[in-house]
Design a protein around this motif. Sequence first.
Motif, PDB file in Angstrom:
ATOM      1  N   ASN A 267       0.878  -1.164   0.000  1.00 19.49           N
ATOM      2  CA  ASN A 267       0.000   0.000   0.000  1.00 19.49           C
ATOM      3  C   ASN A 267       0.922   1.223   0.000  1.00 19.49           C
ATOM      4  OD1 ASN A 267      -1.521   2.291   1.064  1.00 19.49           O
ATOM      5  ND2 ASN A 267      -3.140   0.807   1.465  1.00 19.49           N
ATOM      6  N   PRO A 268       0.707   2.197  -0.873  1.00 18.99           N
ATOM      7  CA  PRO A 268       1.633   3.327  -0.985  1.00 18.99           C
ATOM      8  C   PRO A 268       1.656   4.272   0.217  1.00 18.99           C
ATOM      9  CG  PRO A 268      -0.257   3.661  -2.412  1.00 18.99           C
ATOM     10  CD  PRO A 268      -0.374   2.278  -1.855  1.00 18.99           C
ATOM     11  N   THR A 269       0.727   4.142   1.151  1.00 20.64           N
ATOM     12  CA  THR A 269       0.719   5.065   2.296  1.00 20.64           C
ATOM     13  C   THR A 269       1.915   4.869   3.213  1.00 20.64           C
ATOM     14  OG1 THR A 269      -0.661   3.589   3.620  1.00 20.64           O
ATOM     15  CG2 THR A 269      -1.800   5.259   2.302  1.00 20.64           C
ATOM     16  N   ARG A 270       2.532   3.705   3.208  1.00 21.03           N
ATOM     17  CA  ARG A 270       3.667   3.428   4.102  1.00 21.03           C
ATOM     18  C   ARG A 270       5.027   3.520   3.410  1.00 21.03           C
ATOM     19  NH1 ARG A 270      -0.103   3.772   7.472  1.00 21.03           N
ATOM     20  NH2 ARG A 270      -0.644   2.100   8.893  1.00 21.03           N
ATOM     21  N   TRP A 271       5.051   3.649   2.090  1.00 26.58           N
ATOM     22  CA  TRP A 271       6.298   3.632   1.336  1.00 26.58           C
ATOM     23  C   TRP A 271       6.419   4.910   0.499  1.00 26.58           C
ATOM     24  CZ3 TRP A 271       9.157  -0.220   3.064  1.00 26.58           C
ATOM     25  CH2 TRP A 271       8.517  -1.315   3.646  1.00 26.58           C
ATOM     26  N   PRO A 272       7.431   5.736   0.754  1.00 23.54           N
ATOM     27  CA  PRO A 272       7.546   7.003   0.033  1.00 23.54           C
ATOM     28  C   PRO A 272       7.850   6.839  -1.452  1.00 23.54           C
ATOM     29  CG  PRO A 272       9.412   6.707   1.511  1.00 23.54           C
ATOM     30  CD  PRO A 272       8.462   5.582   1.773  1.00 23.54           C
ATOM     31  N   VAL A 273       8.626   5.814  -1.825  1.00 25.62           N
ATOM     32  CA  VAL A 273       8.967   5.560  -3.219  1.00 25.62           C
ATOM     33  C   VAL A 273       8.705   4.087  -3.502  1.00 25.62           C
ATOM     34  CG1 VAL A 273      10.824   5.530  -4.935  1.00 25.62           C
ATOM     35  CG2 VAL A 273      10.734   7.350  -3.212  1.00 25.62           C
ATOM     36  N   ILE A 274       7.982   3.819  -4.587  1.00 18.28           N
ATOM     37  CA  ILE A 274       7.695   2.438  -4.968  1.00 18.28           C
ATOM     38  C   ILE A 274       8.226   2.206  -6.373  1.00 18.28           C
ATOM     39  CG2 ILE A 274       5.915   0.693  -5.313  1.00 18.28           C
ATOM     40  CD1 ILE A 274       4.195   2.285  -3.314  1.00 18.28           C
ATOM     41  N   PRO A 275       9.385   1.538  -6.488  1.00 16.25           N
ATOM     42  CA  PRO A 275       9.924   1.247  -7.817  1.00 16.25           C
ATOM     43  C   PRO A 275       9.079   0.168  -8.502  1.00 16.25           C
ATOM     44  CG  PRO A 275      11.269   0.221  -6.132  1.00 16.25           C
ATOM     45  CD  PRO A 275      10.225   1.032  -5.419  1.00 16.25           C
TER      46      PRO A 275
END
Length: 191
Positions: free
Chosen positions: A68-76
């Motif tokens: 879930n993108p709320t916990r990860w600042p950058v998602i490659p």
Amino acid sequence: MTTTLGRAEPRVGAPAVPARLSLTPKTALAGQLDGAWWPRSRDLETELPALAAALEEPWGRITRVTVNPTRWPVIPHTIAVAGHTLHVGWFTEQDPDKLILLSYTVGRWDLLVVPPETEPAAAARLMAAAATPGSLLTASVLMANEAAIGRGIRDAQRQEAGWESEGGACMSPFGNPIDRSTLPLPGNGWR
């Protein structure tokens, strides 16, 4: 019994750091989670190679990961891992405290993601709870429970500090300060 793995794939120019991982033992009891992962940072590109390497032996080659993108600042979109590519996806509908791993050989696993900044005692409780066979608790419920436990521990420590700073005897059993004149002294008939 919980399995903790600590094998990591070395990155070019960086020392090998083992993945902090706790897995549910193989049983017939299926639960909401298959274990927990405690990364050292919120950098997926740095953290996922060690996780994939640690899981390759028990689960096979990990090919996809969703977060879930709320916990990860950058998602490659992709990450190079030990001679293959790991595809990373994100879904806002996914539990923010969970990581989903997919492998062609064995299937899908759901791991609780313990936040990197978590204190070691709290992380140990979370990792043990997530690896409990047959548990029906979701990642978000485990995190909410730990937050409540943490508040309870902090409240108890604050009350104990107040007790100690007041000399101990000047606090009621309910944590309220009391006047020294109300204390049972030998002159008041107490022996």
